[in-house]
Design an enzyme around this catalytic site. Structure first.
Site, PDB file in Angstrom:
ATOM      1  N   THR A  30       0.826  -1.209   0.000  1.00  0.00           N
ATOM      2  CA  THR A  30       0.000   0.000   0.000  1.00  0.00           C
ATOM      3  C   THR A  30       0.858   1.257   0.000  1.00  0.00           C
ATOM      4  O   THR A  30       2.050   1.232   0.311  1.00  0.00           O
ATOM      5  CB  THR A  30      -0.935   0.036   1.226  1.00  0.00           C
ATOM      6  OG1 THR A  30      -0.150   0.119   2.416  1.00  0.00           O
ATOM      7  CG2 THR A  30      -1.825  -1.188   1.277  1.00  0.00           C
ATOM      8  N   ASP A  31       0.207   2.364  -0.339  1.00  0.00           N
ATOM      9  CA  ASP A  31       0.867   3.659  -0.274  1.00  0.00           C
ATOM     10  C   ASP A  31       0.571   4.302   1.081  1.00  0.00           C
ATOM     11  O   ASP A  31      -0.015   3.665   1.961  1.00  0.00           O
ATOM     12  CB  ASP A  31       0.436   4.543  -1.452  1.00  0.00           C
ATOM     13  CG  ASP A  31      -1.060   4.821  -1.484  1.00  0.00           C
ATOM     14  OD1 ASP A  31      -1.749   4.654  -0.448  1.00  0.00           O
ATOM     15  OD2 ASP A  31      -1.557   5.213  -2.559  1.00  0.00           O
ATOM     16  N   GLN A  32       0.933   5.556   1.242  1.00  0.00           N
ATOM     17  CA  GLN A  32       0.763   6.246   2.521  1.00  0.00           C
ATOM     18  C   GLN A  32      -0.708   6.344   2.945  1.00  0.00           C
ATOM     19  O   GLN A  32      -1.014   6.446   4.118  1.00  0.00           O
ATOM     20  CB  GLN A  32       1.376   7.639   2.439  1.00  0.00           C
ATOM     21  CG  GLN A  32       1.453   8.351   3.766  1.00  0.00           C
ATOM     22  CD  GLN A  32       2.190   9.668   3.653  1.00  0.00           C
ATOM     23  OE1 GLN A  32       2.601  10.069   2.573  1.00  0.00           O
ATOM     24  NE2 GLN A  32       2.355  10.354   4.776  1.00  0.00           N
ATOM     25  N   MET A  33      -1.625   6.253   1.971  1.00  0.00           N
ATOM     26  CA  MET A  33      -3.056   6.349   2.270  1.00  0.00           C
ATOM     27  C   MET A  33      -3.667   4.992   2.603  1.00  0.00           C
ATOM     28  O   MET A  33      -4.868   4.892   2.834  1.00  0.00           O
ATOM     29  CB  MET A  33      -3.790   6.969   1.077  1.00  0.00           C
ATOM     30  CG  MET A  33      -3.337   8.383   0.771  1.00  0.00           C
ATOM     31  SD  MET A  33      -4.071   9.042  -0.751  1.00  0.00           S
ATOM     32  CE  MET A  33      -3.244   8.059  -1.988  1.00  0.00           C
ATOM     33  N   VAL A  83      -3.859   2.524   0.501  1.00  0.00           N
ATOM     34  CA  VAL A  83      -4.464   2.011  -0.729  1.00  0.00           C
ATOM     35  C   VAL A  83      -3.412   1.203  -1.490  1.00  0.00           C
ATOM     36  O   VAL A  83      -2.246   1.592  -1.558  1.00  0.00           O
ATOM     37  CB  VAL A  83      -4.977   3.185  -1.600  1.00  0.00           C
ATOM     38  CG1 VAL A  83      -5.430   2.718  -2.969  1.00  0.00           C
ATOM     39  CG2 VAL A  83      -6.105   3.920  -0.881  1.00  0.00           C
TER      40      VAL A  83
END
Length: 143
Positions: free
Chosen positions: A17-20, A22
């Site tokens: 996932t990314d920082q969000m 997602v």
């Protein structure tokens, strides 16, 4: 005729996932690879065994369509099927679905060509007829 669909479940890992929180978009291609690897395993055959027979399956094209995001810790199901097959080419289609609500997240296709270890195209129907017949049977619905 409805093609055989193989399903494989996995849980989204934090590193995907990314920082969000997602799933980063390129990870879906990795999941497609998991889907087709597990699909082929149902023929009691691994990619490694196929390569040991001198058959490679390089990717020539990929397409993805993002519908909704997968998020950290979601359980997803990768649905894989043979959507097209000829003696020299193979196309897999995929759906990634969130298990908890059945939401369709991503669809896609990968196109492959059968080659030898020198990356020269081969006719799988001649080189490994049993493997070709099995793949064709999956495409036709397991008749």
């Amino acid at each position: 005729m409805v093609p055989v669909v193989h399903s494989h479940r996995l849980r989204v890992r934090y590193s995907e996932t990314d920082q969000m929180g997602v799933v980063y978009h390129t990870n879906y291609l990795n999941w497609f690879e998991v889907g087709r690897t597990e699909f082929i395993r149902h023929a009691d055959l691994t990619y490694r065994q196929l390569e040991e027979k001198g058959v490679l399956l390089p990717l020539t094209d990929a397409s993805l369509s993002y519908k909704k995001p997968a998020k950290y810790d979601d359980e997803v199901e990768i649905r894989t099927l043979v959507s097209e097959i000829t003696p020299v080419r193979l196309t897999f289609s995929y759906e990634v679905v969130r298990v908890s609500d059945g939401e369709l997240l991503v669809t896609g296709r990968t196109h492959h060509v059968f080659t030898n270890t020198a990356f020269r195209p081969i006719r799988l129907s001649r080189t490994e007829p049993a493997v070709y017949d099995w793949l064709e049977k999956q495409h036709k619905g397991g008749e």
